[in-house]
Write a protein that holds these residues in place. Structure first.
Motif, PDB file in Angstrom:
ATOM      1  N   ILE A 154      78.808  55.383  30.817  1.00 24.25           N
ATOM      2  CA  ILE A 154      80.293  56.008  30.429  1.00 24.25           C
ATOM      3  C   ILE A 154      79.957  57.296  30.083  1.00 24.25           C
ATOM      4  O   ILE A 154      79.353  57.429  28.919  1.00 24.25           O
ATOM      5  N   SER A 155      81.011  58.562  29.778  1.00 25.96           N
ATOM      6  CA  SER A 155      81.375  60.028  29.499  1.00 25.96           C
ATOM      7  C   SER A 155      81.366  59.450  27.791  1.00 25.96           C
ATOM      8  O   SER A 155      82.254  57.937  27.810  1.00 25.96           O
ATOM      9  N   LEU A 156      81.485  60.517  27.088  1.00 24.65           N
ATOM     10  CA  LEU A 156      81.987  59.797  25.558  1.00 24.65           C
ATOM     11  C   LEU A 156      83.609  59.987  25.667  1.00 24.65           C
ATOM     12  O   LEU A 156      84.534  58.725  25.300  1.00 24.65           O
ATOM     13  N   GLU A 157      83.851  60.263  26.093  1.00 24.95           N
ATOM     14  CA  GLU A 157      85.303  60.508  26.621  1.00 24.95           C
ATOM     15  C   GLU A 157      86.172  59.557  27.413  1.00 24.95           C
ATOM     16  O   GLU A 157      87.320  59.380  26.597  1.00 24.95           O
ATOM     17  N   GLN A 162      89.341  54.099  26.166  1.00 22.97           N
ATOM     18  CA  GLN A 162      89.349  52.843  26.715  1.00 22.97           C
ATOM     19  C   GLN A 162      89.467  52.242  25.257  1.00 22.97           C
ATOM     20  O   GLN A 162      89.071  50.669  25.628  1.00 22.97           O
ATOM     21  N   ASN A 163      88.684  52.535  24.843  1.00 21.17           N
ATOM     22  CA  ASN A 163      88.489  52.473  23.015  1.00 21.17           C
ATOM     23  C   ASN A 163      89.055  52.759  22.046  1.00 21.17           C
ATOM     24  O   ASN A 163      88.434  53.374  20.834  1.00 21.17           O
ATOM     25  N   PRO A 164      90.237  52.137  21.480  1.00 24.46           N
ATOM     26  CA  PRO A 164      90.642  53.112  20.204  1.00 24.46           C
ATOM     27  C   PRO A 164      90.299  52.620  19.538  1.00 24.46           C
ATOM     28  O   PRO A 164      88.842  51.616  19.179  1.00 24.46           O
ATOM     29  N   SER A 165      90.247  52.857  18.760  1.00 29.69           N
ATOM     30  CA  SER A 165      89.117  52.093  16.617  1.00 29.69           C
ATOM     31  C   SER A 165      89.964  51.714  15.508  1.00 29.69           C
ATOM     32  O   SER A 165      89.295  51.495  15.035  1.00 29.69           O
TER      33      SER A 165
END
Length: 244
Positions: A154-157, A162-165
């Motif tokens: 998957i691209s970093l963007e 899709q993945n909050p910190s």
């Protein structure tokens, strides 16, 4: 004798018979020369080893009966997800194999701007299956009874979307404004480690990662290759916070 552990995606139940996969059967018969009555260990990723006795051994067909189950306690206390920008040649295979041996929980291949390898959807699916098999083989060798997931590239963007910190410790290798690993508080949740490909991360990707709460660290004064960087960072975290 070599480590006689084989992975199966079948349910494993005490006193029941299971058929080994075709690849495991080929390894058992051709490489290890096992015969009926020999003993081995099966695992399916549920955290247990299953002692078994081989009951039938043919060229491409091996069955075994489960005789004992035991829980395995060798997982790292660190919940590390490796975000590895896709590298070329054998570098990606090597990184995945050794990262699994070092105890990572998940591996997310990243399509980065400086990745030499560019994968179509079809090739990405095949490579993901190939990388997952490498992770399984690394578990067979290292004694792990949980199998890390190798996720679809998957691209970093898109990964950030899709993945909050929340609840994570995010780390990238970047000498600009970097900390030493010992300056970061010991994580209590998931650790997300971002590693660039052969040419490293672009400045745009570094800025994006920094805006998404990634902390820059430096591992020393020398420039590391992508596969060296990933494994050195994991080993350093295991030494400072983990089970080394």
């Amino acid at each position: 004798m070599a480590n006689l552990r084989f992975y199966t995606n079948s349910p494993l139940v005490l006193n029941e018979t299971v058929q080994l996969s075709e690849s495991a059967a080929a390894h058992a018969t051709r490489a290890l020369r096992l015969t009926e009555g020999d003993h081995a260990i099966l695992f399916n990723g549920d955290g247990h080893n299953y002692d078994c006795t081989l009951t039938t051994v043919k060229k491409n067909s091996v069955t075994a009966i489960i005789t004992h189950a035991s829980e395995v306690h060798n997982e790292s206390p660190l919940n590390i997800t490796l975000l590895q920008a896709i590298s070329s040649g054998d570098r990606m295979d090597f990184t995945i194999q050794k990262a699994v041996e070092l105890g990572v929980k998940n591996i997310q291949p990243i399509t980065s701007k400086r990745s030499v390898v560019k994968l179509s959807a079809e090739r990405a699916e095949k490579r993901t299956e190939h990388w997952q098999n490498i992770a399984i083989s690394a578990c067979e060798q290292s004694g792990r009874a949980y199998v890390p997931n190798v996720l679809t590239p998957i691209s970093l963007e898109n990964w950030f979307s899709q993945n909050p910190s929340v609840g994570t410790t995010r780390i990238l290798l970047n000498p600009i404004g970097a900390k030493r690993l010992t300056e970061i508080q010991k994580p209590t949740g998931e650790i997300q480690l971002l590693i660039g490909a052969e040419g490293g991360l672009s400045q745009e990707e570094i800025d994006l990662a920094t805006s998404q709460n990634f902390q820059s660290i430096v591992l020393g004064p020398r420039i590391l290759r992508t596969e060296t960087a990933a494994l050195t960072a994991i080993a350093a975290m295991q030494s400072v916070w983990g089970d080394f």
